[in-house]
Design a protein around this motif. Structure first.
Motif, PDB file in Angstrom:
ATOM      1  N   ALA A 524       0.863  -1.184   0.000  1.00  0.00           N
ATOM      2  CA  ALA A 524       0.000   0.000   0.000  1.00  0.00           C
ATOM      3  C   ALA A 524       0.894   1.227   0.000  1.00  0.00           C
ATOM      4  O   ALA A 524       2.046   1.180   0.462  1.00  0.00           O
ATOM      5  CB  ALA A 524      -0.914   0.009   1.218  1.00  0.00           C
ATOM      6  N   GLN A 525       0.367   2.321  -0.534  1.00  0.00           N
ATOM      7  CA  GLN A 525       1.163   3.536  -0.529  1.00  0.00           C
ATOM      8  C   GLN A 525       0.277   4.770  -0.599  1.00  0.00           C
ATOM      9  O   GLN A 525      -0.866   4.732  -1.072  1.00  0.00           O
ATOM     10  CB  GLN A 525       2.170   3.559  -1.689  1.00  0.00           C
ATOM     11  N   ALA A 526       0.849   5.873  -0.127  1.00  0.00           N
ATOM     12  CA  ALA A 526       0.306   7.216  -0.338  1.00  0.00           C
ATOM     13  C   ALA A 526       1.470   8.049  -0.869  1.00  0.00           C
ATOM     14  O   ALA A 526       2.554   8.071  -0.268  1.00  0.00           O
ATOM     15  CB  ALA A 526      -0.241   7.804   0.953  1.00  0.00           C
ATOM     16  N   SER A 527       1.279   8.708  -1.995  1.00  0.00           N
ATOM     17  CA  SER A 527       2.373   9.458  -2.617  1.00  0.00           C
ATOM     18  C   SER A 527       1.836  10.701  -3.296  1.00  0.00           C
ATOM     19  O   SER A 527       0.704  10.721  -3.788  1.00  0.00           O
ATOM     20  CB  SER A 527       3.121   8.581  -3.627  1.00  0.00           C
ATOM     21  N   LYS A 528       2.667  11.717  -3.343  1.00  0.00           N
ATOM     22  CA  LYS A 528       2.299  12.982  -3.960  1.00  0.00           C
ATOM     23  C   LYS A 528       3.137  13.202  -5.215  1.00  0.00           C
ATOM     24  O   LYS A 528       4.329  12.879  -5.247  1.00  0.00           O
ATOM     25  CB  LYS A 528       2.516  14.143  -2.981  1.00  0.00           C
ATOM     26  N   GLY A 529       2.506  13.753  -6.224  1.00  0.00           N
ATOM     27  CA  GLY A 529       3.210  14.094  -7.457  1.00  0.00           C
ATOM     28  C   GLY A 529       2.945  15.535  -7.827  1.00  0.00           C
ATOM     29  O   GLY A 529       2.008  16.169  -7.331  1.00  0.00           O
ATOM     30  N   PHE A 530       3.793  16.077  -8.699  1.00  0.00           N
ATOM     31  CA  PHE A 530       3.621  17.476  -9.106  1.00  0.00           C
ATOM     32  C   PHE A 530       4.044  17.668 -10.548  1.00  0.00           C
ATOM     33  O   PHE A 530       4.857  16.917 -11.081  1.00  0.00           O
ATOM     34  CB  PHE A 530       4.435  18.406  -8.200  1.00  0.00           C
ATOM     35  N   ARG A 531       3.428  18.677 -11.177  1.00  0.00           N
ATOM     36  CA  ARG A 531       3.802  19.107 -12.526  1.00  0.00           C
ATOM     37  C   ARG A 531       3.944  20.607 -12.506  1.00  0.00           C
ATOM     38  O   ARG A 531       3.054  21.323 -12.023  1.00  0.00           O
ATOM     39  CB  ARG A 531       2.755  18.668 -13.550  1.00  0.00           C
ATOM     40  N   LEU A 532       5.039  21.102 -13.032  1.00  0.00           N
ATOM     41  CA  LEU A 532       5.333  22.526 -12.972  1.00  0.00           C
ATOM     42  C   LEU A 532       4.356  23.341 -13.795  1.00  0.00           C
ATOM     43  O   LEU A 532       3.878  22.908 -14.843  1.00  0.00           O
ATOM     44  CB  LEU A 532       6.763  22.768 -13.470  1.00  0.00           C
ATOM     45  N   GLY A 533       4.041  24.536 -13.299  1.00  0.00           N
ATOM     46  CA  GLY A 533       3.147  25.452 -14.000  1.00  0.00           C
ATOM     47  C   GLY A 533       3.867  26.235 -15.080  1.00  0.00           C
ATOM     48  O   GLY A 533       4.983  25.919 -15.475  1.00  0.00           O
ATOM     49  N   GLY A 534       3.228  27.302 -15.557  1.00  0.00           N
ATOM     50  CA  GLY A 534       3.836  28.082 -16.632  1.00  0.00           C
ATOM     51  C   GLY A 534       2.974  29.241 -17.057  1.00  0.00           C
ATOM     52  O   GLY A 534       2.057  29.668 -16.351  1.00  0.00           O
ATOM     53  N   VAL A 535       3.269  29.754 -18.262  1.00  0.00           N
ATOM     54  CA  VAL A 535       2.607  30.936 -18.802  1.00  0.00           C
ATOM     55  C   VAL A 535       2.073  30.611 -20.187  1.00  0.00           C
ATOM     56  O   VAL A 535       2.765  29.994 -21.012  1.00  0.00           O
ATOM     57  CB  VAL A 535       3.588  32.126 -18.884  1.00  0.00           C
ATOM     58  N   ASN A 536       0.837  31.015 -20.470  1.00  0.00           N
ATOM     59  CA  ASN A 536       0.267  30.828 -21.800  1.00  0.00           C
ATOM     60  C   ASN A 536       0.790  31.869 -22.771  1.00  0.00           C
ATOM     61  O   ASN A 536       1.123  32.991 -22.391  1.00  0.00           O
ATOM     62  CB  ASN A 536      -1.261  30.941 -21.741  1.00  0.00           C
ATOM     63  N   ASP A 537       0.831  31.486 -24.048  1.00  0.00           N
ATOM     64  CA  ASP A 537       1.105  32.462 -25.092  1.00  0.00           C
ATOM     65  C   ASP A 537      -0.106  33.387 -25.245  1.00  0.00           C
ATOM     66  O   ASP A 537      -1.247  32.964 -25.022  1.00  0.00           O
ATOM     67  CB  ASP A 537       1.355  31.769 -26.431  1.00  0.00           C
ATOM     68  N   PRO A 538       0.125  34.650 -25.616  1.00  0.00           N
ATOM     69  CA  PRO A 538      -1.013  35.529 -25.871  1.00  0.00           C
ATOM     70  C   PRO A 538      -1.883  34.984 -27.005  1.00  0.00           C
ATOM     71  O   PRO A 538      -1.384  34.332 -27.935  1.00  0.00           O
ATOM     72  CB  PRO A 538      -0.353  36.856 -26.277  1.00  0.00           C
ATOM     73  N   LEU A 539      -3.176  35.229 -26.938  1.00  0.00           N
ATOM     74  CA  LEU A 539      -4.062  34.856 -28.034  1.00  0.00           C
ATOM     75  C   LEU A 539      -3.688  35.616 -29.298  1.00  0.00           C
ATOM     76  O   LEU A 539      -3.193  36.750 -29.242  1.00  0.00           O
ATOM     77  CB  LEU A 539      -5.516  35.164 -27.682  1.00  0.00           C
TER      78      LEU A 539
END
Length: 799
Positions: A524-539
């Motif tokens: 059994a396990q409990a684990s945390k993961g993450f993905r880095l955020g960022g900035v969108n290109d302008p429309l």
């Protein structure tokens, strides 16, 4: 297929047959730590960054060994994924596959979203090679195994492993024996195009302390997409291509406690087109009256210009380990230099904008070429110290650093476009909006990225009793991303901006393992993961309708995505039977979802507050009777949004409605295979075998919005070619489930010669893999599709 390709294949076939006939009998088979992949026997993996039996790894993992890969005939990760429970691949064309594990998916990421981070980390041995948009299609030849680590692996593998990690493990230089492998193949795709490959590997001891291993391969891919052309012509098999590459590794051990392995890997992929099947094109559709009306058939598209893709990758890495008496110090240094060019026929896209702007028909018909380039340089360094003893306490501590420089550019060369722009919108308009970019290119962008990441990680494992083990670990990460965005041309905003994003955090993991008997272990396990955020290109505001500009204009940056994974599993074996199963629940916060911004020809990423996945997965291997091996694997997954996101009018935005499915993930996936082998006396003795496999992939959606108002009515008959601009193309956006049946038969002789004949996709299933839309459907609608029925023969010689 070109004359060059056919001559290359003829040379491959001739060389393969001569070389196979001339090679000596096998002295020793190619070394693999996982050769013993017989039901009930051990497979050694390194998923915990130390060697261990797969049955002892305290979480859900799959290992496809060299024998599995060879027997299945798999040549890509997509082929392998159908035999791995919980693993899904979204095929967007050569070198553009996207990987998800256990339903953790945020929608289709396409060529013009370089800032989006991957959700599954991909490694070649110790070196990370994953890249959003362009996870490399590595050749599977001379691999020891491919490991799929399910669930977040942030503690040991970092940010790109929020859903899981894929590890290609190569065969290492062996100082104890001369050994090698040569393989040749010819195949017929869709009944009319020829493909094939020639691959070779050799291991040479240099002394009792050193060895070198060299691998080389060249593959020609037969095409199966036909392109309709202006004037009524049809070009056959426009998506053919090739893959060429090799690896050279040197391993030497100056002392018994020191091993140093430098390596160079090179690979080049070229494709003449894309696996796109169209149902509507601005220039070819049922609505035109002044042009020939067209209704597309299976595996057809329309082109004004040829398309191409090229991916050139160079990896140099150095792995060194030093035994310190009770502990091992390991250093992994890697450098990647990668150049990618995706050249697409964007004539319909540019033409649809021209229609909206009131340009004449001659401007709408101008050939327009969208060229996306990526230049990547990555340097990574990992240093870790791990215990090396048989005591109840095991530990590992390490540090990681990476510096990624990625230059992404877009150009839209459209010869003659400026003259029409100035004539329609006013003299000097084209020069006024150029922003320093070349003439006759209505859209241009430069996006240089610099991403630096530092991390400290560790894991501690303690045997509380002989049966019960507790493992705890964590990773602290700190990253900074600097990005510049410069754009120009009629379709762009003329941007020149600098953005910076910073983030840090901690991801823990706790695992419990209980050995109920010698053959059954619960975990059994409990684990945390993450993905880095960022900035969108302008429309691209000049292209946006007022409604789309209002809906999508408010999303600039997006935060880190995090999730908690909770799971329980069992692994066991009993005589000829080996099995594993797991149940899991994943609680996702700030899921980074990708949406198509409609008329803007842009895509935006934003955070959905809550989502979840839950399900079960199982894998079973058995020797059902003498000579009969059977394998079964499957997954049942629920992946849904737990939040509803609305725009300023209160309308649900992009299908982000509580209870809607996460995109690209089948609810149910099943794979079954059976192999029967029997000894033979002819040709020096050996085994003859016949093998069959069945793969079911359930229905999916490409993007979250596809499940709203589906089947969807695209009003895509723009006022061009005699169309009124009010005609609708109705498309069912639920990608249907599909079934693939493969069959192979052959002999594996004692002298090391294998001869295998096969048929893949026996029933010629036209699998729809993802939905493709250009400018919200105004320019083009279609699907990426899988390979059709393929016949082939493979000759393999080991020595």
């Amino acid at each position: 297929m070109t004359v060059r390709s056919r001559r290359t294949l003829a040379l491959i076939a001739t060389t393969s047959l001569i070389a196979l006939a001339a090679m000596p009998a096998r002295a020793q088979t190619t070394s693999t730590a996982a050769d013993e992949d017989v039901a009930g026997e051990e497979i050694i993996v390194t998923a915990t960054k130390r060697a261990s039996n797969i049955q002892d790894v305290p979480f859900s993992i799959n290992a496809q060994t060299q024998e599995d890969i060879q027997r299945s005939g798999a040549t890509t990760l997509e082929d392998l994924s159908r035999n791995v429970a919980g693993l899904s691949i979204q095929n967007l064309g050569p070198g553009q596959s996207q990987v998800s594990v256990r339903g953790v998916s945020a929608g289709q990421v396409v060529r013009d979203q370089p800032g989006v981070k991957e959700q599954v980390g991909v490694y070649l041995d110790e070196s990370v090679v994953s890249l959003s948009l362009f996870t490399p299609d590595l050749d599977l030849f001379d691999l020891n195994r491919v490991e799929t680590l399910r669930g977040p692996q942030g503690t040991l593998f970092g940010s790109g492993s929020v859903g899981g990690t894929i590890r290609y493990i190569t065969n290492q230089p062996n100082p104890d024996a001369v050994e090698g492998l040569l393989e040749g193949n010819l195949n017929l795709v869709d009944g009319n195009d020829i493909g094939g490959h020639l691959k070779g590997a050799i291991n040479l001891p240099l002394s009792d302390k050193a060895a070198v291993r060299a691998v080389g391969y060249h593959t020609e891919y037969g095409g199966f997409i036909d392109a309709r052309r202006e004037g009524g012509g049809i070009d056959k098999d426009v998506n053919s291509g090739s893959r060429t590459g090799g690896r050279l590794a040197l391993s030497f051990m100056p002392t018994d406690d020191v091993t140093i392995t430098p390596r160079i890997v090179y690979q080049e992929i070229e494709a003449d087109g894309y696996n796109r099947q169209e149902v509507f094109n601005l220039y070819a559709n049922p609505f035109t009256t002044t042009r020939p009306a067209v209704t597309f058939g299976e595996r057809e598209q329309y082109l004004l210009l040829d398309e191409s893709f090229k991916d050139e990758t160079l990896l140099a890495d150095l792995t060194a380990s030093v035994g310190l008496g009770g502990a091992t110090l390991t250093s992994v240094t890697s450098y990647i230099d990668r150049d990618i060019v995706a050249s697409r026929d964007a004539s319909a896209l540019t033409g649809s904008v021209s229609v909206d702007l009131g340009f004449p028909a001659a401007a709408v018909l101008l050939p327009s070429n969208l060229v996306d380039t990526t230049a990547l340089e990555t340097i990574t360094q990992e240093l870790r110290l791990a215990s090396d003893n048989d005591g109840p306490l095991q530990w590992l501590i390490g540090g990681f650093y990476s510096d990624i420089n990625r230059d992404y550019t877009q150009r839209l060369p459209t010869p003659g476009y400026d003259a029409f722009t100035n004539a329609t919108l006013g003299a000097g308009t084209s020069a006024a909006v150029a922003n320093g970019f070349p003439a006759n290119s209505p859209y241009n962008a430069d996006l240089p990225y610099d991403i630096k990441q530092k991390a400290i990680f560790g894991e501690l494992s303690y045997d509380v009793t002989e049966q019960f083990t507790v493992t705890a670990g964590g990773r602290y990460y700190d990253f900074k991303e600097d990005r510049r965005f410069v754009s120009g041309g009629l379709f762009a905003n003329g941007d020149n901006r600098q953005d910076s994003t910073k983030s840090d955090g901690f991801t823990p993991r706790v695992l419990l393992s209980y050995e109920a008997s010698d053959n059954v272990t619960f975990n059994a396990q409990a684990s945390k993961g993450f993905r880095l955020g960022g900035v969108n290109d302008p429309l691209n505001l000049p292209l946006c309708s007022p409604q789309d500009a209002a809906i999508f204009g408010g999303y600039q940056s997006y935060d880190d995505e995090t999730l908690w994974n909770y799971e329980a599993g069992v692994k066991g074996s009993s005589g000829p039977l080996r099995f594993s199963a797991a149940a899991f629940y994943t609680d996702i916060k700030n899921l980074q979802v990708t949406l198509d911004a409609g008329s803007c020809s842009s895509r935006v990423v934003f955070n959905v507050p809550k989502a979840h996945t839950k399900g079960i997965e199982f894998e079973l291997n058995a020797n059902a009777a003498e000579g009969l091996d059977f394998a079964l694997s499957g997954s049942l997954i629920e992946s849904e949004f737990d939040s509803t996101v609305a725009d300023g009018t209160g309308a649900v935005l992009g299908g982000i409605r509580e209870g809607n499915r996460l995109p690209s993930v089948p609810k149910f996936q099943l794979s079954a295979s059976a192999t029967y082998s029997t000894p033979i006396d002819m040709m020096g003795g050996g085994d003859a075998f016949i093998s069959a496999s069945f793969q079911h992939v359930g229905n999916r959606y490409t993007q979250p919005s596809d499940q709203e108002g589906n089947p969807r009515s695209f009003v895509s008959g723009l006022p061009f070619g005699g169309a009124t601009g009010a005609q609708a193309t109705i498309v069912n956006l639920k990608l249907p489930d599909y079934q693939l049946v493969n069959l192979s038969a052959g002999v594996e002789l004692q002298d090391g010669l294998d001869i295998i004949a096969y048929v893949n996709n026996i029933f010629d299933e036209n699998a729809l893999l993802s939905f493709d839309r250009e400018r919200g459907g105004r320019a083009r609608l279609g699907f990426q599709v899988g390979a059709p029925r393929t016949y082939g023969i493979t000759l393999r010689k080991a020595f």
